[in-house]
Motif scaffolding. Sequence first.
Motif, short mmCIF file in Angstrom:
data_model
loop_
_atom_site.label_atom_id
_atom_site.label_comp_id
_atom_site.label_asym_id
_atom_site.label_seq_id
_atom_site.Cartn_x
_atom_site.Cartn_y
_atom_site.Cartn_z
N LEU A 126 0.84 -1.20 0.00
CA LEU A 126 0.00 0.00 0.00
C LEU A 126 0.87 1.25 0.00
N PHE A 127 1.93 1.24 0.81
CA PHE A 127 2.83 2.41 0.82
C PHE A 127 3.50 2.57 -0.54
N GLN A 128 3.95 1.42 -1.10
CA GLN A 128 4.63 1.49 -2.41
C GLN A 128 3.72 2.15 -3.43
N SER A 129 2.43 1.81 -3.40
CA SER A 129 1.55 2.38 -4.43
C SER A 129 1.31 3.86 -4.15
N TRP A 130 1.27 4.26 -2.88
CA TRP A 130 1.15 5.70 -2.58
C TRP A 130 2.39 6.43 -3.10
N ALA A 131 3.57 5.92 -2.74
CA ALA A 131 4.82 6.62 -3.08
C ALA A 131 5.01 6.69 -4.60
N ALA A 132 4.64 5.61 -5.27
CA ALA A 132 4.85 5.57 -6.72
C ALA A 132 4.03 6.67 -7.43
N ASP A 133 2.97 7.14 -6.79
CA ASP A 133 2.10 8.16 -7.39
C ASP A 133 2.52 9.59 -7.05
N GLN A 134 3.55 9.76 -6.22
CA GLN A 134 3.88 11.10 -5.71
C GLN A 134 4.95 11.79 -6.55
N LYS A 135 4.84 13.12 -6.64
CA LYS A 135 5.92 13.89 -7.27
C LYS A 135 7.03 14.08 -6.25
N ASN A 136 6.63 14.50 -5.04
CA ASN A 136 7.58 14.52 -3.93
C ASN A 136 6.90 13.76 -2.78
N TYR A 137 7.70 13.29 -1.84
CA TYR A 137 7.14 12.35 -0.87
C TYR A 137 6.82 13.07 0.44
N LEU A 138 5.98 14.08 0.38
CA LEU A 138 5.71 14.86 1.58
C LEU A 138 4.98 14.03 2.63
N MET A 139 5.55 13.98 3.83
CA MET A 139 4.94 13.23 4.92
C MET A 139 3.52 13.71 5.17
N GLU A 140 3.32 15.03 5.08
CA GLU A 140 2.01 15.61 5.38
C GLU A 140 0.92 15.00 4.48
N ASN A 141 1.24 14.80 3.21
CA ASN A 141 0.24 14.21 2.30
C ASN A 141 -0.08 12.78 2.68
N PHE A 142 0.97 12.04 3.02
CA PHE A 142 0.78 10.65 3.45
C PHE A 142 -0.07 10.61 4.73
N TYR A 143 0.27 11.49 5.65
CA TYR A 143 -0.41 11.52 6.95
C TYR A 143 -1.92 11.78 6.80
N ARG A 144 -2.25 12.72 5.95
CA ARG A 144 -3.69 13.03 5.76
C ARG A 144 -4.42 11.82 5.18
N LYS A 145 -3.76 11.12 4.28
CA LYS A 145 -4.36 9.89 3.73
C LYS A 145 -4.55 8.86 4.83
N GLN A 146 -3.55 8.76 5.71
CA GLN A 146 -3.64 7.79 6.81
C GLN A 146 -4.83 8.11 7.72
N ARG A 147 -4.96 9.40 8.05
CA ARG A 147 -6.07 9.81 8.93
C ARG A 147 -7.40 9.37 8.32
N THR A 148 -7.56 9.60 7.02
CA THR A 148 -8.80 9.26 6.35
C THR A 148 -8.95 7.73 6.25
N ARG A 149 -7.89 7.08 5.80
CA ARG A 149 -7.97 5.62 5.61
C ARG A 149 -8.26 4.88 6.90
N LEU A 150 -7.57 5.31 7.97
CA LEU A 150 -7.74 4.62 9.25
C LEU A 150 -8.90 5.20 10.07
N ASN A 151 -9.47 6.28 9.56
CA ASN A 151 -10.58 6.97 10.24
C ASN A 151 -10.22 7.32 11.69
N ILE A 152 -9.12 8.05 11.82
CA ILE A 152 -8.66 8.46 13.16
C ILE A 152 -8.71 9.99 13.24
N LEU A 153 -9.32 10.50 14.30
CA LEU A 153 -9.53 11.95 14.48
C LEU A 153 -10.19 12.56 13.23
N MET A 154 -11.25 11.92 12.77
CA MET A 154 -12.00 12.43 11.62
C MET A 154 -13.47 12.57 11.99
N GLU A 155 -14.10 13.61 11.46
CA GLU A 155 -15.54 13.78 11.67
C GLU A 155 -16.18 14.14 10.34
#
Length: 490
Positions: A126-155
């Motif tokens: 899953l990480f490989q497919s995220w990274a393969a799609d990125q122009k730069n590998y900003l942690m912030e972009n990954f983190y927001r995806k994680q919040r949504t995917r894992l449904n943590i601190l989301m309303e």
Amino acid sequence: MKQIVYIPFDHLHRKYGALKDADPKDDLIVLVESARMTTGRNWHKERLFFLISSARHFAKSLEDEGFTVEYVKAATTVSGLKIVQKNYPKLPITCAEPSSFRQFEALKAHGVIFVENDFFLTPRPLFQSWAADQKNYLMENFYRKQRTRLNILMEGGEPTGGSWNFDKENRLPPPKKYEGPKYLEHQRDEIDNQVSLEISHEPTNTWATTRKGALAQLKNFIDNHFAEFGPLEDAMTTDNWALHHSLLSPYLNNGLLHPSEVIKAAVQAFNKGSIPIESAEGFIRQVIGWREYVNGMYWFLGPDYRENNQLKATRKLLPLFSDPDKTQMNCIKKTVTDINDRAWVHHIPRLMLLSNLALITGTNPQEFLEWMREVFIDASEWVMVPNVIGMGVHADGGTMMTKPYAAGGAYISRMSNYCKPCVYDPKLRVGEKACPFTTLYWDFLDRHKDTFVKNHRMSQQIFGLNRLSDLPELKERAMDVLEGLEAGTI
Ligand SMILES: Cc1cc2nc3c(=O)[nH]c(=O)nc-3n(C[C@H](O)[C@H](O)[C@H](O)COP(=O)(O)OP(=O)(O)OC[C@H]3O[C@@H](n4cnc5c(N)ncnc54)[C@H](O)[C@@H]3O)c2cc1C
Ligand code: SF4
């Protein structure tokens, strides 16, 4: 017996990895204490003690559950497996995917069958497919995806509290004379004492070596530190060596705790209403963001990534890294002493003191990486390599981080109480009393201005060089500082 289940020293969890479906009737458990690990390098004894004692306690807990356990001492992991296989020649060996390239290759070559490594929240593909799609590998972009995917601190698809991060609230300097709650102490038992004797090391009471102790550490963090974690997470003070950091990384990294258990406890506490959002978000970001991102990047960037040295830094490791008496810089003296005492300091001393110093002195990244690997309690290869090569010393030319974390004494002075008693002055960049960080920061920018002027996040700092009327004097002072650091006198 139907198979051998091999448990590396960083897979110590009954419910994850190859043990998840293990059964005492069918599975022979093997752990190998390899000489390559114990004596192959100059490990901090506290780390060695922690790793070995945790593994022996874990082996004992499996025996207590009814498993047959072979705990073997051997030259290498594979030679340990061969010893066991002499008695069980027909049994296949299963293991969860190892946590480093080297061990992966060694076990694969020995014919070990892998099951998925589920010691993280993000499957490697899953990480490989995220990274393969990125122009730069900003942690912030990954983190927001994680919040949504894992449904943590989301309303309702939006971040709780209306913002993805609360970094602005989380940059407070240390309060004056700040003691904070007492830290948890872990008592030693017979297994600990035996390991202590074998490796000739009197351990501290800082680190647990059992699952019970790791769970107690988690509870202690949630009950006594979590609420104040955020605002003080970047602060450094001589009054308190860990402030409100969780001290959970060693257990997350050797398997005694799974990140999902840590997140569950954090979210539960937040939902009860006693934890401010800036602390909840700040901590959760570290675990579902940074930790997962760093592991993903380790596998994504490949085994050669650790050899990067794009700033062509060739200086040998400075003596102050192994001996705090080899420097008068109060911040470094204190940090290296803390590491010698308990094999841990938090992320800001690692980044803004140790790595920053290695970066601006032009220390060879691989020498610095090897030192960092040896001295920290939680220093697994997968986590140290991206943190040092990418984040710490910018040796990858910006693959991971858009700009280097270089800073002068002003930052350290703002975020700590180290500077007041120091013989150097963080505001000065030239002269005998000039802070080495301040001098070398400008010297670093000047040495690499051609590289960084093209980086829009660095251009302002580079243009700042033009305002320095004393640049020639500063360059001379920088030469003296570097000589003094090498001689152990600065
Ligand atoms: C140069 C450098 C080297 C580092 N080396 C290591 C290392 O070898 N092992 C290690 O576990 N962490 C490493 N870190 C990350 C971080 O410093 C430690 O995880 C943290 O200090 C451990 O203390 P804690 O458990 O109290 O963390 P807290 O501050 O309480 O954070 C909670 C958890 O978040 C995770 N985390 C936070 N930041 C990171 C990060 N950058 N990378 C991975 N996980 C993170 C850790 O699992 C940590 O336990 C490094 C950071 C830097 C800048
Ligand atoms: S003055 Fe410079 S060397 Fe001294 S403690 Fe402050 S930052 Fe460190």
